[in-house]
Design an enzyme around this catalytic site. Structure first.
Site, PDB file in Angstrom:
ATOM      1  N   HIS A 189      42.834  39.634  38.520  1.00  0.00           N
ATOM      2  CA  HIS A 189      42.431  39.182  37.459  1.00  0.00           C
ATOM      3  C   HIS A 189      43.194  37.340  36.595  1.00  0.00           C
ATOM      4  O   HIS A 189      42.794  37.337  36.146  1.00  0.00           O
ATOM      5  CB  HIS A 189      42.301  39.519  36.285  1.00  0.00           C
ATOM      6  CG  HIS A 189      41.908  41.722  36.342  1.00  0.00           C
ATOM      7  ND1 HIS A 189      42.568  42.144  36.557  1.00  0.00           N
ATOM      8  CD2 HIS A 189      40.802  41.066  36.403  1.00  0.00           C
ATOM      9  CE1 HIS A 189      41.968  43.564  37.089  1.00  0.00           C
ATOM     10  NE2 HIS A 189      40.799  43.004  36.802  1.00  0.00           N
ATOM     11  N   GLY A 190      44.557  36.936  37.997  1.00  0.00           N
ATOM     12  CA  GLY A 190      44.575  35.658  38.067  1.00  0.00           C
ATOM     13  C   GLY A 190      45.474  35.252  36.706  1.00  0.00           C
ATOM     14  O   GLY A 190      46.025  34.205  36.268  1.00  0.00           O
TER      15      GLY A 190
END
Lengths: 420, 169, 216
Positions: free
Chosen positions: B132-133
């Site tokens: 999710h970065g």
């Protein structure tokens, strides 16, 4: 608040009426003895077996290469794994003990007779399911007895006409008992208890339709029935306490007494132990198998020996109520049958010699003979007893039954006549 | 049938209540072994510690080792890396770098993203989690969400200058 | 054999099963750490080169209370998490003796007679007429006399060997059932609890049934 919740449920589900019908209002003969505790105990052992079994399955590995190791892992490393395993192993024996007493009580008091035939037959089905479950469970530790027991029992299916050998291979999924057999036995050993639970529900529905029999064998007057709860719940729980004490003595102080030493040797398909024996609860039937010199005959005899109980409602046509209670000859026969079972158990246990074979064959004849003699004995005995004079209550009952049968016959013929 | 209940007074009520409590306690106690059996078994617990030899990790290099089945990042930081992470207290979950290491040269963190449990990759300075970065710096502190917390520091202890045991404080 | 059945048979009518056990020597299995540690030491010297105990790890021995230094010595400096595997590979053992030496982890549970069998077997060696070693308990054995009992006539030396055999059996019995102590301890609590509960249930049952007498 509580009443509101109950009320909310009752509008959607018949909770109160169910409890009333099956427990607080369920009429039970007040004269039931402690022999009537064993049905409840069987239910409880079933719960124990399912609970311990599910938790054991979380650690057990159904793989021929690791099954034996995983049992040792359970016994040594898993928290309370030893307790769960011993509870499960002792529980299997406890289950059969309780069921055998339950059946012996039914036989002694003639509880299988009308109108309880279906109740008895569902019980017979439960016995078969229990035997199958126990047999498959016994393979799982993958010890020498597990392996060779499963080999011998699956070989019984060679007696199937025409396709015997194929059936055996199909059952095993291999040419010998092997990894495939172990995995499928595990799957079925996990499945069958739920079939048993289903069959127990059917058994109970039948019971609650015909109600419990009682030692006198006479359907009691309304006033002699008492609600199951609290009277029999209290009595059943007291019996449960006694049972749990005996069970715990085995689980904690002599758990290995019911496990054959050879089953602590990993399965070896290349070498059969000198003396293979089934678990104690199969011994009488195993003795019958060994007593018949012909293979197919032996298998049929063994199958029949388990199924003979189902014929009891047809075999015992005596109208004298109360099972062995009022019937001295039937009582004598019952005890002889019990002794015969013990003899068969012993014959099944010891290594076969020519003398044990002969004893086994005699005992097998007595086993089947006692079933075949019942129709004749019960007739003769009934005539003799009526001539000798029976207690007044029993005579009234027999007269009443006679009248009822006559009335039914009359009604039937009238209906038939009406139609014609 | 249909008998009315007759109260036997307080004595009976007390006996039944007492028995119910004793019986209930027994049922509860029986549950203990069942629940306990699902906890890690003794052979799993025996593997709760992992020893790591640090000798062949060069400055600036990272090694991933398994501890209790989870990846643990061991980063040997260069003086420049130490300087850059000491300059700030992180962004989303402020914590000074010296509170996160025993020896500034060695960063030991559990390589499990505090967001959803993925394993971040070492990219440039710090780590990036590709699920999710989320981004972490060379102190394992989160500098870019959605992760809410810094990478967890496991209990560990230096047995010698180049020997580390994870799992023992 | 199956102890419970044997009891049942004793009460019943068979002497067959008991006859076999009568031939076994009696042995009292020790439960104390020093005896079991001595047994382990003897076993590591006399048996471990061929026999493994794969369900026991060196760590288990320390956990049980054995001397850490000694255990480290036995493990030869390997990780304590390793099981007590035999020094000789199974193949070599088969070549040397013609039979794979069995794992000893559950040996006392795997033979009829349990510890008595193992003890009787260990001290059951004798010299046959042909001058070869024989064993009273297990004549087909391929294992050479491990404790060197053949030919020993000196009383003192004999009792020393018997003591060694007893220690080995004690160690094996512990290894086969390391949770025994925990089991027995829990068992007493459980039985005490069940006894109290059953007495209570008995009174409850009596009180509830006493209502019936009052009604009818």
């Amino acid at each position: 608040m509580f009443a509101n919740v109950i009320n909310w449920i009752d509008q959607r589900f018949p909770l109160t009426s169910f409890v009333k019908h099956e427990l607080t209002g369920y009429p039970t003969p007040r004269n039931l003895s402690y022999w009537w505790n064993f049905g409840f105990l069987a239910g409880l052992v079933l719960v124990l077996q399912v609970a311990t079994g599910i938790f054991l399955a979380m650690h057990y590995k159904a793989d021929a290469a690791t099954a034996f190791d995983s049992i040792q892992h359970i016994m040594r490393d898993v928290n309370y794994g030893w307790l769960l395993r011993y509870m499960h192993a002792v529980g299997a024996s406890a289950f059969f003990f309780v069921i055998f007493v339950h059946m012996a009580r039914t036989l002694y008091y003639g509880s299988y007779r009308a109108p309880r035939e279906l109740l008895w037959w569902t019980g017979q089905g439960l016995l078969l399911l229990l035997m199958a479950t126990a047999f498959m469970g016994y393979l799982l530790p993958w010890g020498q007895m597990s392996f060779w027991g499963a080999t011998v029992i699956t070989n019984l299916f060679r007696a199937t006409p025409f396709i015997g050998d194929d059936v055996v291979i199909w059952l095993r999924g291999d040419f010998t008992v092997g990894d495939a057999t172990l995995t499928r036995f595990f799957a079925l050993h996990y499945l069958f208890p739920f079939l048993i639970i289903g069959a127990v529900v059917i058994h109970l529905v039948a019971l609650h339709t015909v109600k419990s029999s009682n030692p006198s064998g006479i359907d009691l007057a309304h006033k002699d029935n008492i609600p199951f709860h609290p009277y029999f719940t209290a009595k059943d729980f007291y019996g449960l306490g006694i049972f749990l004490i005996v069970y715990s003595v085995f689980v904690f102080f002599m758990p290995d007494s019911l496990i054959e030493p050879a089953n602590n040797i990993p399965a070896n398909p290349m070498q059969t132990p000198n003396h293979i024996v089934p678990e104690w609860y199969f011994l009488p039937f195993y003795a019958i198998l060994r007593s018949v010199p012909n293979m197919v005959g032996g298998v049929v005899a063994m199958g029949l020996s388990v199924m003979m109980f189902a014929f009891m409602p047809f075999l015992d046509r005596s109208r004298i109520p109360g099972g062995a209670h009022y019937r001295p000859i039937f009582k004598l026969q019952f005890y002889l049958f019990m002794i015969d079972m013990l003899v068969l158990g012993w014959v099944g246990y010891v290594p076969q010699t020519s003398s044990t074979t002969i004893i086994g064959q005699i005992a097998t004849l007595c086993y089947f003979g006692s079933f075949f003699l019942i129709p004749f004995i019960s007739r003769v005995e009934e005539r003799w007893l009526i001539k000798r004079g029976l207690p007044q209550e029993v005579m009234t009952l027999i007269d009443k039954e006679k009248k009822e049968i006559a009335e039914r016959k009359l009604k039937n013929s009238q209906r038939k006549g009406g139609k014609a | 049938m249909g008998n009315e209940m007759v109260s036997d007074g307080d004595r009976r009520d007390f006996l039944i209540k007492l028995t119910s409590v004793v019986g209930g306690a027994g049922v509860a106690a029986t549950c203990v072994p069942f629940v306990a059996s699902m906890n890690p078994s003794s052979d799993v617990l025996a593997k709760a510690e992992t020893e790591v030899d640090l000798a062949d990790i060069t400055p600036g290099a990272m090694r991933t080792v398994a501890w209790q089945g989870k990846p643990v990042f061991i980063l040997r930081r260069t003086p420049e890396q130490i300087q850059s992470v000491s300059a700030s207290n992180g962004v989303l979950d402020p914590q000074p770098d010296n509170a996160r290491v025993q020896n500034p040269e060695w960063l030991v963190v559990i390589g499990v993203c505090t967001h959803m449990g993925c394993v971040p990759n070492k990219e440039g300075p710090g780590w990036t989690c590709h699920c999710h970065g989320s981004q972490y710096d060379d102190s394992g502190r989160v500098v870019h969400g959605p992760a809410p917390k810094n990478l967890e520091v496991p209990p560990y202890k230096f047995l010698a200058d180049n020997k580390l045991v994870i799992g023992r404080a | 054999m199956n102890t419970f059945l044997k009891m049942a048979l004793l009460f019943g009518f068979s002497l067959h099963a008991v006859a076999h056990e009568a031939a076994l020597e009696k042995v009292s299995v020790a439960k104390d750490v020093p005896s079991i540690e001595r047994g382990a030491e003897t076993l590591m010297g006399a048996c471990h080169s061929c026999h493994s105990m794969k369900y026991i790890k060196y760590r288990d021995l320390i956990k049980f209370g054995m001397d850490k230094k000694k255990v480290n010595e036995w493990s030869g400096g390997q990780s304590l998490d390793l099981p007590l595997l035999a020094q000789m590979s199974e193949n070599d053992a088969v070549l040397a003796f013609g039979k794979a030496p069995p794992d000893l982890s559950v040996m006392t549970k795997a033979r009829d007679g349990g510890p008595r069998y193992v003890y009787s077997y260990l001290i059951g060696y004798y010299q046959t007429k042909d001058g070869l070693p024989g064993n009273h308990i297990y004549p087909e054995t391929k294992m050479p006399d491990p404790l060197g009992i053949i030919g020993v006539t000196d009383e003192k030396q004999l009792s020393e060997i018997h003591g060694k055999a007893r220690d080995i059996v004690s160690f094996l019995a512990w290894a086969a059932d390391p949770r025994e102590e925990e089991r027995l301890r829990l068992g007493y609590y459980v039985l005490a609890y069940l006894f109290v509960l059953t007495v209570l249930l008995y009174f409850v049952k009596n009180q509830i049934w006493a209502r019936l007498d009052r009604i009818s």
